[in-house]
Design an enzyme around this catalytic site. Structure first.
Site, PDB file in Angstrom:
ATOM      1  N   LYS A 186       0.898  -1.284   0.209  1.00 48.66           N
ATOM      2  CA  LYS A 186       0.148   0.330   0.344  1.00 48.66           C
ATOM      3  C   LYS A 186       0.861   1.947  -0.182  1.00 48.66           C
ATOM      4  O   LYS A 186       1.919   1.143  -0.341  1.00 48.66           O
ATOM      5  CB  LYS A 186      -0.718   0.291   1.069  1.00 48.66           C
ATOM      6  CG  LYS A 186      -1.843   0.892   0.930  1.00 48.66           C
ATOM      7  CD  LYS A 186      -3.012   0.439   0.032  1.00 48.66           C
ATOM      8  CE  LYS A 186      -4.759   0.834   0.926  1.00 48.66           C
ATOM      9  NZ  LYS A 186      -6.008  -0.029  -0.291  1.00 48.66           N
TER      10      LYS A 186
HETATM   11  N1  GLU Z   1      -7.244   0.304  -2.764  1.00 45.97           N
HETATM   12  C1  GLU Z   1      -7.691  -0.861  -3.168  1.00 45.97           C
HETATM   13  C2  GLU Z   1      -7.669  -1.174  -2.230  1.00 45.97           C
HETATM   14  O1  GLU Z   1      -7.508  -1.297  -1.068  1.00 45.97           O
HETATM   15  C3  GLU Z   1      -7.472  -1.429  -4.379  1.00 45.97           C
HETATM   16  C4  GLU Z   1      -6.138  -2.121  -4.881  1.00 45.97           C
HETATM   17  C5  GLU Z   1      -6.126  -2.542  -5.948  1.00 45.97           C
HETATM   18  O2  GLU Z   1      -6.408  -2.446  -6.667  1.00 45.97           O
HETATM   19  O3  GLU Z   1      -4.947  -3.295  -6.230  1.00 45.97           O
HETATM   20  O4  GLU Z   1      -8.441  -3.298  -1.969  1.00 45.97           O
END
Ligand code: GLU
Length: 476
Positions: free
Chosen positions: A107
């Site tokens: 993240k």
């Molecule tokens: N930000 C989204 C999540 O928390 C999507 C992550 C992604 O598609 O890699 O799952």
């Protein structure tokens, strides 16, 4: 945000993890190896804006590399910090494992309020951030694949993908370096609404099993259920809209930054969304009562509560007053570990974040596969499928005419049956299947083990089991 006497977001995730691993029989040391975040990179970079250099702080955390690339969104918010990105990266590991998206968890975040910058400035900042990450392989199709999150969307992903492509001119798979791109920049149909769609599919699966409904004291189907949504961003908006338009839910409350709207007869989600866009908030929306103290509306009587914005909104301060018998965590970490204990004791059923909002990363996975295969889903088979269906229809009509039965296939049926699946249909089918299978894996544990009282623990057990399996397979 959770009150000060509660653990941080990352500690909260760890507490939930610990509750689950206590029920597992993992090899010594493996538990810690899975729990800890492998690495977090902090970058400070300057961008010349409005005649002076402004310094920005960004993060990219990699929680687990048991599978690569690692995957997870990049968030733009002034409150972004290391603890938060590490918690979110850990959730990505478990989420990907649970829905069988072949990624480790990661993240990122940038401390910025995007509303304070114009588009051109945001592009400069985003490209610079992407440059800093890409040069360390923290954006890379085979190593680390970011996606949108709070405060970012298709536009930012297109800038990042382009920045990566400029730095890696001979990488034929450059487009797979981020997901959530616009269609014309290598995106996939249905990604924008994917997380909201996933929430809808999750609830549909929950309501397919009377045992699950009984745990929440609910009966019947989604039709007529009263729903309160906290946060009308991309996820909350799509979830609420689909549930109202396609499943007959009544959206009685919407909570936003500037208060909450409440109408027991139901709110028109699209109209509220349009109002928000043109007025900068929900206040003043006609046909609903507005209260400035938005949080109180989360405590109103309803059947389903959907926290779809920030972490920690249901915490020790308000958990005891939450009346909803069913909470589905469309956001990441909306319920603190302390609040989770309180709600569990009350008998509230919580469909946990790592499952409930996995629709986004699931469709991201499809987008990444599309980029690596360099072809749109459905391009080869769509017309062939249509030709096969036409053969059957022609044959049925011939049989009916020859035998004198005189059946007529309705034009509507013919049209629907004949249509071969395009990319959007395939994405929806893949997402629906993923959400059903992942739910069923949690459900089996939830109902099958006496020592598992809740869906969150069941989700952790399934996810950690899969991560542990892949470590074992590597000989670790
Ligand atoms: N930000 C989204 C999540 O928390 C999507 C992550 C992604 O598609 O890699 O799952």
């Amino acid at each position: 945000m959770s009150p000060r006497n509660e653990p941080t977001f990352r500690e909260s995730v760890d507490l939930m993890f610990n509750r689950a691993v206590a029920l597992m029989d993992l090899a010594p040391g493996l538990e810690e190896k899975i729990r800890v975040c492998n690495a977090t990179y902090t970058v400070r970079f300057g961008v010349r804006l409005r005649g002076q250099i402004q310094t920005f702080v960004g993060y990219r955390s990699v929680h687990s590399e048991h599978m690569e690339p690692v995957k997870g969104g990049i968030r733009y918010a002034p409150s972004v910090n290391q603890d938060e990105v590490e918690a979110l990266a850990a959730l990505m590991t478990y989420k990907c494992a649970l829905v069988e998206a072949p990624f480790g968890g990661s993240k990122g975040g940038l401390c910025i309020d995007p509303r304070n910058y114009d588009e051109h400035e945001l592009e400069q900042i985003t490209r610079r951030f992407a440059y800093e990450l890409a040069k360390r392989d923290l954006i890379n199709p085979s190593q680390n694949v970011p996606a949108p999150d709070m405060g970012t969307g298709e536009r930012e992903m297109a800038w990042m993908a382009d920045q990566y492509a400029r730095m890696n001119t001979t990488d034929i798979n450059a487009r797979a370096c981020v997901t959530g791109k616009p269609l014309n920049a290598g995106g996939i149909s249905g990604r924008v609404e994917a997380t909201g769609r996933g929430v809808q599919y999750a609830l549909r699966e929950f309501f397919r099993d009377p045992r699950d409904m009984a745990k929440a004291g609910l009966t019947g189907s989604l039709d007529g259920k009263r729903v309160i949504v906290q946060g009308l961003g991309n996820v909350g908006y799509h979830a609420a809209k689909f549930l109202a338009e396609e499943d007959g839910c009544i959206i009685t409350g919407i909570i936003e930054r500037d208060g909450a709207l409440f109408n027991p007869d139901g709110l028109d989600v699209a109209a509220v969304h349009n109002w928000m866009r043109s007025h900068g908030g929900i206040a003043g929306f006609p046909d609903a009562a507005h209260t400035a103290e938005g949080g109180a509306v989360m405590e109103e009587d309803c059947d389903i509560l959907i926290p779809a914005a920030l972490e920690g909104v249901i915490n020790l301060e308000n958990a005891a007053r939450i009346k909803a018998p069913l909470i589905i965590e469309a956001a990441n970490g909306p319920v603190t570990a302390g609040a989770d204990d309180v709600l569990r004791q009350k008998g509230t059923v919580i469909i946990p974040d790592m499952y409930a909002n996995a629709g986004g990363v699931t469709v991201s996975y499809f987008e990444w596969v599309k980029n690596l295969s360099h072809i749109r889903f459905g391009r080869m088979q769509r017309r062939q499928e249509e030709a096969q269906h036409k053969l059957i229809i022609d044959e049925l009509e011939r049989l009916s005419a020859d035998s004198g039965v005189g059946w007529q296939l309705s034009p509507d049926f013919k049209q629907k049956y004949m249509r071969g699946a395009g990319e959007l249909e395939l994405v929806r089918s893949g997402l629906d299947d993923t959400m059903r299978i992942a739910y069923q894996s949690m459900r089996d544990v939830w109902h099958g083990r006496d020592d598992v009282e809740d869906l969150r623990t069941a989700a952790y057990l399934v996810a950690i089991g899969k991560v542990a399996d892949s470590y074992r397979a590597k000989g670790l």
